[in-house]
Design a protein around this motif. Structure first.
Motif, short mmCIF file in Angstrom:
data_model
loop_
_atom_site.label_atom_id
_atom_site.label_comp_id
_atom_site.label_asym_id
_atom_site.label_seq_id
_atom_site.Cartn_x
_atom_site.Cartn_y
_atom_site.Cartn_z
N ARG A 14 2.85 39.44 37.83
CA ARG A 14 4.10 39.74 36.92
C ARG A 14 5.25 39.07 37.79
O ARG A 14 6.30 38.35 36.99
N GLN A 15 5.41 39.17 39.13
CA GLN A 15 6.54 38.44 39.71
C GLN A 15 6.67 36.87 39.62
O GLN A 15 7.63 36.32 39.52
N LEU A 16 5.26 36.42 39.73
CA LEU A 16 5.24 34.84 39.48
C LEU A 16 5.57 34.47 38.19
O LEU A 16 6.22 33.39 38.17
N ARG A 17 5.40 35.34 37.21
CA ARG A 17 5.74 34.85 35.92
C ARG A 17 7.16 35.05 35.75
O ARG A 17 7.97 34.30 35.06
N ARG A 18 7.83 35.91 36.44
CA ARG A 18 8.97 36.07 36.47
C ARG A 18 9.96 34.85 36.99
O ARG A 18 10.91 34.30 36.45
N ALA A 19 9.35 34.45 38.18
CA ALA A 19 9.91 33.36 38.89
C ALA A 19 9.64 32.12 37.88
O ALA A 19 10.72 31.34 37.59
N ARG A 20 8.42 31.93 37.12
CA ARG A 20 8.33 30.86 36.30
C ARG A 20 9.34 30.83 35.00
O ARG A 20 9.50 29.72 34.75
N ASN A 21 9.60 31.87 34.65
CA ASN A 21 10.44 32.21 33.49
C ASN A 21 11.83 31.95 33.86
O ASN A 21 12.62 32.04 33.01
N ASN A 22 12.39 31.81 35.09
CA ASN A 22 13.61 31.64 35.41
C ASN A 22 14.01 30.31 36.25
O ASN A 22 14.09 30.16 37.45
N PRO A 23 13.50 29.13 35.80
CA PRO A 23 13.55 27.93 36.36
C PRO A 23 14.89 27.53 37.04
O PRO A 23 14.78 26.88 38.11
N GLY A 24 16.11 28.18 36.65
CA GLY A 24 17.21 27.79 37.20
C GLY A 24 17.44 28.35 38.50
O GLY A 24 17.96 27.59 39.34
N LEU A 25 17.00 29.73 38.63
CA LEU A 25 17.02 30.03 39.91
C LEU A 25 16.12 29.53 41.09
O LEU A 25 16.48 29.07 42.07
N LEU A 26 14.94 28.91 40.54
CA LEU A 26 14.10 28.26 41.51
C LEU A 26 14.70 26.79 41.86
O LEU A 26 14.52 26.47 43.10
N ILE A 27 15.41 26.34 40.96
CA ILE A 27 16.01 24.97 41.30
C ILE A 27 17.02 25.16 42.17
O ILE A 27 17.14 24.36 43.25
N LEU A 28 17.86 26.23 42.01
CA LEU A 28 18.87 26.51 42.96
C LEU A 28 18.57 26.82 44.30
O LEU A 28 18.94 26.19 45.32
N THR A 29 17.31 27.85 44.72
CA THR A 29 16.96 28.26 45.50
C THR A 29 16.39 26.94 46.33
O THR A 29 16.22 26.98 47.68
N GLN A 30 15.88 25.83 45.69
CA GLN A 30 15.20 24.61 46.27
C GLN A 30 16.02 23.73 46.57
O GLN A 30 15.93 23.09 47.69
N THR A 31 16.96 23.52 45.90
CA THR A 31 18.04 22.53 46.17
C THR A 31 19.23 22.78 47.02
O THR A 31 19.60 21.82 47.80
N MET A 32 19.52 24.24 47.31
CA MET A 32 20.68 24.27 48.26
C MET A 32 20.39 24.09 49.57
O MET A 32 21.03 23.48 50.33
N PRO A 33 19.02 24.53 50.29
CA PRO A 33 18.85 23.92 51.47
C PRO A 33 18.87 22.58 52.09
O PRO A 33 19.37 22.03 52.91
N VAL A 34 18.35 21.86 50.57
CA VAL A 34 18.34 20.36 51.07
C VAL A 34 19.92 19.86 50.87
O VAL A 34 20.19 18.89 51.77
N THR A 35 20.67 20.33 50.16
CA THR A 35 21.92 19.85 49.96
C THR A 35 22.66 20.28 51.19
O THR A 35 23.39 19.59 51.99
N MET A 36 22.40 21.52 51.99
CA MET A 36 22.94 21.72 53.43
C MET A 36 22.55 20.86 54.38
O MET A 36 23.07 20.52 55.21
N LEU A 37 21.33 20.29 54.18
CA LEU A 37 20.76 19.52 55.45
C LEU A 37 21.40 18.34 55.37
O LEU A 37 21.84 17.78 56.26
N LEU A 38 21.79 17.80 54.12
CA LEU A 38 22.28 16.52 54.06
C LEU A 38 23.89 16.53 54.42
O LEU A 38 24.43 15.70 55.09
N PHE A 39 24.47 17.72 54.20
CA PHE A 39 25.69 17.97 54.34
C PHE A 39 26.11 18.11 55.72
O PHE A 39 26.96 17.39 56.42
N PHE A 40 25.35 19.18 56.42
CA PHE A 40 25.44 19.57 57.87
C PHE A 40 25.08 18.42 58.72
O PHE A 40 25.51 18.18 59.81
N GLY A 41 23.87 17.82 58.18
CA GLY A 41 23.17 16.84 58.96
C GLY A 41 24.06 15.54 59.05
O GLY A 41 24.01 15.10 60.32
N TYR A 42 24.96 15.17 58.16
CA TYR A 42 25.55 13.96 58.45
C TYR A 42 27.08 14.13 58.56
O TYR A 42 27.76 13.26 59.26
N VAL A 43 27.65 15.49 58.28
CA VAL A 43 29.04 15.82 58.40
C VAL A 43 29.21 16.40 59.74
O VAL A 43 29.93 15.76 60.81
#
Length: 260
Positions: A14-43
């Protein structure tokens, strides 16, 4: 036990289907650390004594752990959302093991987190981070990371069941952003003032981040640090054990008895 496993597996689905049906949250949680790595890593990397690539190697394990610590926020919000919308009451009325619902949520969160670490690891490799340790050590680091996520998710589930309101949980969960800032996730703690260094080194995030850096071979264990950081693997396991021992029974009991 068989009932807990069967019901827990159903709640996991049930929880995995819940995550699948909320792709916006998945995209946000996966892209935020990448964005922070690029920002912190180079700034930030250009402003620290560490050269850029060396700082990014230091930063990747810290970001992995900071992301794992967000289990408090996601666990809190999802548990509070279920209570607020009446889902928890409906589950409680069914002949389902009382521990199965929070267990399914915690395990599903770990599965989603495991998948979400892949983009961050790939971007980390692209910007110069490398695994310098052995394969068993690297696997141990990833296992420790997921164990920490599992422990923090239980803490979040309990807090979500306690708040019982998704808006309040969202506001309180946002405050967890401060936890990595009070640790060595982004910068070495040895340059902090005495009292602040003590706070940072007794932060569970610092122990786990140091353990990952040690196991990945990215940075040596700091000398003269507090016990959890001076013995990072043992300190990380101890923190995970404490979090699970405290919050697992509290969350299961809170779920079983509702608001009473």
């Amino acid at each position: 036990m068989s009932s807990l496993v069967y019901d827990g597996t159903a709640m996991l689905g049930r929880q995995l289907r819940r995550a699948r049906n909320n792709p916006g949250l998945l995209i946000l949680t996966q892209t935020m650390p990448v964005t922070m790595l690029l920002f912190f890593g180079y700034v930030f990397g250009s402003a620290l004594a560490m050269p850029g690539e060396e700082y990014r190697s230091f930063l990747v394990p810290g970001l992995l752990v900071a992301t794992a610590a967000n289990g408090i926020m996601t666990g809190m919000f999802q548990a509070a959302q279920d209570v607020h919308r009446g889902v928890t009451d409906r589950f409680r009325a069914l002949p389902v093991s009382r521990a199965a619902v929070p267990l399914g949520q915690a395990v599903a969160d770990v599965v989603v987190t495991a998948a979400g670490t892949v983009p961050l690891l790939l971007v980390g490799l692209a910007v110069g981070w490398r695994i310098e340790g052995s394969v068993p050590q690297a696997l141990g680091a990833l296992g420790l990371l997921l164990l920490f996520r599992f422990a923090t998710t239980w803490a979040g589930i309990f807090l979500g069941l306690l708040t019982r309101n998704e808006e309040a949980a969202g506001q309180l969960g946002g405050a967890t952003f401060l936890l990595p800032l009070l640790s060595n996730a982004y910068i070495p703690a040895d340059g902090l003032p005495g009292w602040l260094r003590t706070v940072a080194e007794w932060n569970p995030i610092s122990a786990v981040a140091t353990a990952l850096r040690d196991l990945f071979g990215n940075a040596p264990v700091p000398e003269g640090a507090a016990w959890p950081v001076a013995h990072p693997v043992a300190g990380s396991l101890a923190w995970c054990a404490v979090l699970l021992a405290v919050f697992t029974p509290l969350a299961a009991r809170r779920y079983a008895h509702g608001g009473r």
